[in-house]
Design a protein around this motif. Structure first.
Motif, PDB file in Angstrom:
ATOM      1  N   VAL A   1       0.860  -1.188   0.000  1.00  0.00           N
ATOM      2  CA  VAL A   1       0.000   0.000   0.000  1.00  0.00           C
ATOM      3  C   VAL A   1       0.889   1.227   0.000  1.00  0.00           C
TER       4      VAL A   1
ATOM      5  N   ASP B   1      -3.907   5.566   0.423  1.00  0.00           N
ATOM      6  CA  ASP B   1      -4.786   4.431   0.140  1.00  0.00           C
ATOM      7  C   ASP B   1      -5.760   4.202   1.288  1.00  0.00           C
TER       8      ASP B   1
ATOM      9  N   VAL C   1      -7.889   1.331   3.241  1.00  0.00           N
ATOM     10  CA  VAL C   1      -7.819  -0.121   3.427  1.00  0.00           C
ATOM     11  C   VAL C   1      -9.016  -0.586   4.252  1.00  0.00           C
TER      12      VAL C   1
ATOM     13  N   ILE D   1      -1.514  -5.681   3.643  1.00  0.00           N
ATOM     14  CA  ILE D   1      -0.785  -4.432   3.418  1.00  0.00           C
ATOM     15  C   ILE D   1       0.698  -4.678   3.176  1.00  0.00           C
TER      16      ILE D   1
END
Length: 248
Positions: free
Chosen positions: A202, A206, A208, A214
Motif C-alpha cells: 500500500v 490508500d 484499506v 498491506i
C-alpha cells in the motif's frame, strides 16, 4: 260755487290722508323701537350672568397677562396624557408580530468514513507475543542496552502476510533506519505502525479495509537478533498505548 266747494273738499281730503299716513308711520316706528328695546333688555341679563358665572368659576391662576386661560383645554390635556400609554408601555403591550420561527430542518451529517466507525481491531498476524509493551527499560539483544519497548513483537515467519487491523487510511509508507519498511495507517483515533516489513503493498493515501493485506513480514533492523516477528506499535491521540489493550 259748487265747483269751489268741490275743489276745497278735495284739498281737505288730501291733507287728512297725509296726516293719517304720518300717524301710522310714527306708530310703526314706536312699535319697532319698543320691540327692539325689549329684545335687547331680554338678552343682556343672560349674557351678563354667563360672564359673571365664568369669572366666578375661573381659578385665579388660570390667567396669563390678564387673559383667561381656558381650563377645559388643560384638563383635557391632563386627561389625554393620563389615558395615553407611554411608548415603553405601548411597546410592551404590543403583541409580537414576528412570526414564530419554524424549527430548522435537521442537517444531515456527512457519513463518517469507515476509519471513524472502527470499534473492533483484529491481530495483524498471529497472536503469539514474544516481547510485550513496556515503558520501563528492557534489555535489547541487538543494541545490548536497556530501553523502553513502546510496541509489541508478534511472532511471525518471514514472508507471512500482514493485515490491516481495521478499516483505515494509509498516512505513510516508508523505509525507517531502525524499524525497516514501515506502514502507518490511521484507524479512527488509533494510529498503527506496522514495522519490519519485507514488501509494502500500500502507499500513502490508500484506503484499506479490515483484514486487507498491506505487506509481508521482513526484518526489524534494531531487533534483528530476535526471532522473526512483526514489530507493532499503536498510538491514541499521539500517545503510545499497549496494542494488547486494543486487539481482540
Amino acid at each position: 260755487m259748487n265747483l269751489h266747494i268741490q275743489k276745497n273738499g278735495r284739498k281737505g281730503s288730501s291733507k287728512g290722508f297725509y296726516i293719517a299716513l304720518g300717524v301710522c308711520l310714527i306708530a310703526v316706528g314706536v312699535a319697532a323701537w319698543t320691540t327692539y328695546d325689549s329684545v335687547v333688555n331680554y338678552a343682556a341679563p343672560d349674557d351678563k350672568s354667563q360672564s359673571e358665572t365664568v369669572q366666578s368659576t375661573a381659578p385665579a391662576n388660570n390667567t396669563v397677562s390678564g387673559v383667561y386661560a381656558e381650563p377645559e383645554s388643560s384638563s383635557r390635556t391632563e386627561a389625554l396624557s393620563s389615558k395615553a400609554p407611554s411608548s415603553s408601555e405601548a411597546v410592551a403591550s404590543k403583541p409580537d408580530s414576528k412570526p414564530e420561527s419554524k424549527p430548522e430542518a435537521p442537517v444531515s451529517k456527512p457519513e463518517r468514513t469507515a476509519a471513524a466507525e472502527v470499534t473492533h481491531y483484529s491481530y495483524p498476524v498471529g497472536k503469539t507475543v514474544v516481547q510485550k509493551f513496556s515503558t520501563d527499560p528492557v534489555y535489547c539483544k541487538t543494541t545490548l542496552d536497556w530501553r523502553a519497548h513502546t510496541g509489541i513483537d508478534l511472532s511471525a515467519k518471514q514472508g507471512e502476510t500482514v493485515k490491516a487491523i481495521a478499516n483505515g487510511t494509509v498516512t505513510k509508507a516508508y523505509q525507517d533506519d531502525k524499524y525497516g519498511n514501515t506502514v502507518i495507517i490511521t484507524h479512527g483515533n488509533v494510529e498503527a505502525w506496522y514495522c519490519g516489513l519485507d514488501q509494502m503493498k500500500v502507499k500513502a493515501g490508500d484506503t484499506v479495509e479490515s483484514g486487507q493485506e498491506i505487506g509481508t513480514v521482513g526484518k526489524v533492523p534494531i531487533e534483528q537478533e530476535e526471532e522473526s516477528h512483526l514489530h507493532f506499535v499503536t498510538k491514541v491521540n499521539g500517545e503510545y498505548v499497549d496494542p494488547l489493550t486494543l486487539l481482540k
